[in-house]
Design an enzyme around this catalytic site. Structure first.
Site, PDB file in Angstrom:
ATOM      1  N   ASP A 189     -47.915 -33.242 -61.158  1.00 24.77           N
ATOM      2  CA  ASP A 189     -48.686 -32.691 -62.273  1.00 24.77           C
ATOM      3  C   ASP A 189     -48.406 -31.194 -62.357  1.00 24.77           C
ATOM      4  OD1 ASP A 189     -50.105 -31.624 -60.176  1.00 24.77           O
ATOM      5  OD2 ASP A 189     -51.855 -32.900 -60.436  1.00 24.77           O
ATOM      6  N   SER A 190     -48.831 -30.585 -63.429  1.00 20.73           N
ATOM      7  CA  SER A 190     -48.435 -29.205 -63.706  1.00 20.73           C
ATOM      8  C   SER A 190     -49.344 -28.161 -63.085  1.00 20.73           C
ATOM      9  CB  SER A 190     -48.416 -28.980 -65.218  1.00 20.73           C
ATOM     10  OG  SER A 190     -49.737 -29.095 -65.739  1.00 20.73           O
ATOM     11  N   PHE A 214     -54.832 -29.443 -64.619  1.00 23.62           N
ATOM     12  CA  PHE A 214     -56.127 -30.061 -64.333  1.00 23.62           C
ATOM     13  C   PHE A 214     -56.839 -29.336 -63.203  1.00 23.62           C
ATOM     14  CE2 PHE A 214     -58.933 -33.051 -62.161  1.00 23.62           C
ATOM     15  CZ  PHE A 214     -59.723 -33.470 -63.223  1.00 23.62           C
ATOM     16  N   ASP A 256     -52.189 -43.173 -62.714  1.00 18.60           N
ATOM     17  CA  ASP A 256     -52.447 -42.631 -61.379  1.00 18.60           C
ATOM     18  C   ASP A 256     -53.937 -42.396 -61.234  1.00 18.60           C
ATOM     19  OD1 ASP A 256     -53.216 -39.438 -61.023  1.00 18.60           O
ATOM     20  OD2 ASP A 256     -52.377 -39.908 -62.992  1.00 18.60           O
ATOM     21  N   HIS A 297     -55.041 -51.528 -47.736  1.00 17.44           N
ATOM     22  CA  HIS A 297     -55.463 -52.660 -48.571  1.00 17.44           C
ATOM     23  C   HIS A 297     -55.661 -52.253 -50.028  1.00 17.44           C
ATOM     24  CE1 HIS A 297     -57.450 -56.047 -50.314  1.00 17.44           C
ATOM     25  NE2 HIS A 297     -58.414 -55.236 -50.702  1.00 17.44           N
TER      26      HIS A 297
END
Length: 383
Positions: free
Chosen positions: A92-93, A96, A267, A341
């Site tokens: 990501d950049s 966020f 994601d 899991h």
């Protein structure tokens, strides 16, 4: 980068089956990307990540830049060699993370100034700097630097924010070209919950031109109904010949709903974070909407596997009672087995989706998925 669209599901759904060809390998879509914020998926060795079936993982530009720093990662020839992972990586950049700093940041046309959450030092991040960092990391997929619009936002606030992101997007493309990068660069659609602004953002990104397109600004506190509305009116307008990525989402049912609307990539930290908190995703268990909360007393003496339908190392070797014991004792092994899991559950979910699309049985898959969770199939309101 090359995206090959193999098949679109029959019926009213927009579900797609494809392959993204990247410098470090191929990604089969629809795909879920485990999150490796600091150059590691928490509790997982690289061989474990490969064993659960992941084609690609996500790294965090912001955190890796601040620590250990690109100067150190550069010495190893990029993030792949630094963390011993030879498959694709998306980074990501930093947009966020800057958004999440709140009052600690100041946004201008040039970029964002903020105090480092590590040592309080004054730091500046611009579109150009974000591209340079991701170039050093040698990410297979680079994300444009954008402003993640907060929720709620007025129409004027959201419009101003998306237009800034578009200007930053052009600067990202220019710097990406200046660096001579051969990796893919994705643009990010903003616009909050406003249909006209989402369309304006997408049209602006298409004019600039990117290798793929992401839907950003969701999973930031909005009701799920509003998130689905955004997908209903924007996903199908995204180019059919480019990958479509829904950022930061989410629950298993969110992935299914995203795929129904034509999304290719996802994601989220949910499977790993929930694992550490004793929440395990399982195929059935309609009484609990597909979630086992291992701290509940009913599992203390349960001899059965966590998920009888799962082929992961955890389910093949350990009982619910043992996992309950590890969780209560706060043993590291408990978190590790839970993470194995949950991530395998997500990868199996995506594999089953891909198989269903290929076999023209996607609608049947959706019905069975919700039935096993004791839920009804949500309406599909594509526009």
């Amino acid at each position: 980068m090359q995206f090959v669209l193999h098949k679109t599901a029959s019926g009213v759904t927009r579900a797609r089956r494809g392959t993204v060809h990247l410098n470090h390998g191929d990604v089969q879509t629809p795909a879920f990307m485990p999150v490796g914020t600091y150059g590691t998926v928490k509790g997982m060795l690289p061989r474990d990540i490969e064993a659960i079936g992941a084609d690609i993982i996500l790294g965090n530009t912001f955190h890796l830049w601040l620590r250990p720093g690109t100067d150190i990662i550069d010495k190893f020839g990029g993030l792949h060699k630094f963390m011993h992972w030879d498959k694709p990586i998306l980074t990501d950049s930093g947009g966020f993370q800057v958004f999440s700093l709140g009052a600690m940041r100041k946004i201008t046309e040039e970029g964002v100034t903020f105090k480092s959450p590590i040592d309080g030092a004054k730091v500046f991040l611009s579109p150009e700097k974000s591209m340079q960092i991701q170039y050093s990391l040698n990410s297979d997929i680079v994300m444009q630097f954008d402003e993640c619009t907060p929720y709620p936002a007025t129409h004027d606030e959201a419009k101003k924010s998306l237009e800034l992101s578009l200007r930053w997007g052009q600067r990202c493309v220019d710097e990406h070209k200046n660096l001579g990068s051969t990796n893919a660069l994705f643009g990010i659609i903003q616009g909050s919950m406003y249909a006209d602004l989402r369309k304006q953002s997408l049209e602006g990104l298409l004019e600039i031109g990117f290798d793929g397109y992401a839907i950003g600004g969701l999973s930031v506190g909005e009701p799920k109904e509003e998130m689905i509305d955004v997908l209903d009116y924007i996903a199908d307008d995204m180019p059919a010949d480019k990958p479509r990525y829904l950022m930061g989402v989410g629950k298993p049912e969110d992935l299914v709903e995203g795929v129904r609307r034509g999304v290719d990539m996802f994601d989220c930290v949910m499977p790993t974070r929930n694992a550490r908190n004793g929440h395990y995703f399982v195929t059935g268990d309609a009484d609990n909407a597909g979630v086992v909360r291992i701290r509940n007393s009913q599992y203390r003496t349960d001899e059965g596997p966590l998920d009888p339908e799962c082929d992961c190392y955890t389910c093949q070797n350990f009982s619910r009672a043992y996992l309950s014991h590890l969780n209560k004792c706060k043993e590291m092994l408990g978190a590790q087995l839970a993470t194995i899991h949950n991530l395998r559950y997500y990868q199996r979910l995506m594999q089953n989706i891909r198989d269903a699309i290929e076999q023209d049985k996607f609608d049947e898959f959706v019905n069975e998925f919700y039935s096993k969770r004791g839920q009804t199939v949500p309406e599909l309101n594509l526009r």
